[in-house]
Design a protein around this motif. Structure first.
Motif, mmCIF file in Angstrom:
data_model
loop_
_atom_site.group_PDB
_atom_site.id
_atom_site.type_symbol
_atom_site.label_atom_id
_atom_site.label_comp_id
_atom_site.label_asym_id
_atom_site.label_seq_id
_atom_site.Cartn_x
_atom_site.Cartn_y
_atom_site.Cartn_z
ATOM 1 N N ILE A 71 24.735 16.678 11.963
ATOM 2 C CA ILE A 71 25.222 15.638 12.450
ATOM 3 C C ILE A 71 23.742 14.834 13.139
ATOM 4 C CG2 ILE A 71 26.198 14.696 14.656
ATOM 5 C CD1 ILE A 71 28.249 16.989 14.370
ATOM 6 N N ILE A 72 22.829 15.518 13.389
ATOM 7 C CA ILE A 72 21.566 15.038 13.948
ATOM 8 C C ILE A 72 20.822 14.548 12.738
ATOM 9 C CG2 ILE A 72 19.312 15.770 14.918
ATOM 10 C CD1 ILE A 72 20.675 18.082 16.654
ATOM 11 N N SER A 98 21.281 20.916 26.363
ATOM 12 C CA SER A 98 21.369 22.293 27.647
ATOM 13 C C SER A 98 20.214 21.918 28.348
ATOM 14 C CB SER A 98 20.866 23.475 26.678
ATOM 15 O OG SER A 98 19.771 23.490 26.122
ATOM 16 N N PHE A 106 25.902 15.914 22.171
ATOM 17 C CA PHE A 106 26.331 17.057 22.598
ATOM 18 C C PHE A 106 25.925 18.359 21.833
ATOM 19 C CE2 PHE A 106 29.129 13.784 24.480
ATOM 20 C CZ PHE A 106 29.282 14.254 25.914
ATOM 21 N N VAL A 107 25.613 17.877 20.552
ATOM 22 C CA VAL A 107 25.129 19.172 19.722
ATOM 23 C C VAL A 107 23.475 19.333 19.746
ATOM 24 C CG1 VAL A 107 26.935 18.981 18.257
ATOM 25 C CG2 VAL A 107 25.018 17.760 17.624
ATOM 26 N N SER A 108 22.743 18.231 20.287
ATOM 27 C CA SER A 108 21.464 18.249 20.181
ATOM 28 C C SER A 108 20.845 19.359 21.249
ATOM 29 C CB SER A 108 20.903 16.993 21.023
ATOM 30 O OG SER A 108 19.580 17.193 21.257
ATOM 31 N N ALA A 163 28.326 12.307 19.040
ATOM 32 C CA ALA A 163 28.456 13.597 18.655
ATOM 33 C C ALA A 163 26.861 13.883 18.778
ATOM 34 C CB ALA A 163 28.948 13.606 17.324
ATOM 35 N N THR A 164 25.927 13.370 18.510
ATOM 36 C CA THR A 164 24.609 13.969 18.336
ATOM 37 C C THR A 164 24.129 14.289 19.870
ATOM 38 O OG1 THR A 164 24.051 12.457 16.728
ATOM 39 C CG2 THR A 164 22.221 13.299 17.760
ATOM 40 N N MET A 194 24.710 22.542 14.037
ATOM 41 C CA MET A 194 25.107 21.054 14.030
ATOM 42 C C MET A 194 24.118 20.163 13.549
ATOM 43 S SD MET A 194 28.171 20.496 14.463
ATOM 44 C CE MET A 194 29.433 21.911 14.295
ATOM 45 N N ASP A 195 23.044 20.981 12.703
ATOM 46 C CA ASP A 195 21.814 20.136 12.227
ATOM 47 C C ASP A 195 22.381 18.878 11.590
ATOM 48 O OD1 ASP A 195 20.313 21.472 13.516
ATOM 49 O OD2 ASP A 195 19.482 22.722 11.871
#
Ligand code: HEM
Length: 143
Positions: A4-5, A69, A63-65, A60-61, A1-2
């Motif tokens: 989006i970041i 975790s 949660f995909v960053s 969105a960023t 998901m790069d």
């Protein structure tokens, strides 16, 4: 998901440039006692729209960053680490607050009667919003 970041990182330039321009323009209008015209309206509106798009992409960023975790290790672990605290707590909360203020500035300027009041509300609310955003940009990694 790069992607989006990377989008979030690039759109930050557009957001900050429009906010700086809209804020300075409002201060100049106020000081120069200009009337509030369509150019002023458009500049403030673009700054608002880009801020809102950045808010959605920012969520969105989040949660995909890869930082996300870190929550697995618990709240204490995130709060103790200044980088994790910045990305996972301070940057999101401060920036959401900043965008709330910018949105308030926009709607208050629409309700204001008179050019000086319109400029004043944009200048103050966009200005404080911009300062909040600038205070929590991860400057060690960006631009
Ligand atoms: C106008 C508002 C915002 C601006 C100007 C902004 C700007 C930035 C910038 C410049 C970065 C660094 C990008 C990089 O290292 O290349 C970043 C990262 C990040 N932002 Fe925002 N942001 C905004 C709102 C938000 C919001 C509302 C959230 C979450 C709800 C958010 C979550 C994140 C996360 C999680 C990262 C780290 C991404 C990563 O490197 O893994 N941002 N933001």
């Amino acid at each position: 998901m790069d992607i989006i970041i990377s989008l979030h990182s690039k759109l930050a330039y557009v957001v900050l440039i429009f906010l700086v321009l809209a804020t300075l323009n409002a201060f100049w209008g106020l000081i120069g006692k200009r009337s509030f015209g369509s150019k002023d309206l458009r500049l403030s509106l673009f700054a608002l729209i880009f801020s809102h798009i950045q808010l959605l992409i920012g969520i969105a960023t989040y949660f995909v960053s890869p930082y996300f975790s870190a929550w697995e290790n618990g709240m204490g672990a995130v709060m103790k680490d200044s980088t994790l605290r910045l990305y996972l707590v301070e940057h999101p909360t401060t920036n959401i607050l900043a965008i709330v203020l910018i949105t308030m500035g926009w709607s208050l300027h629409k309700k204001a009667a008179g050019d000086r009041k319109k400029y004043f509300r944009i200048a103050v609310f966009y200005g404080i919003g911009l300062l909040l955003l600038l205070s929590r940009i991860p400057w060690q990694n960006w631009p």
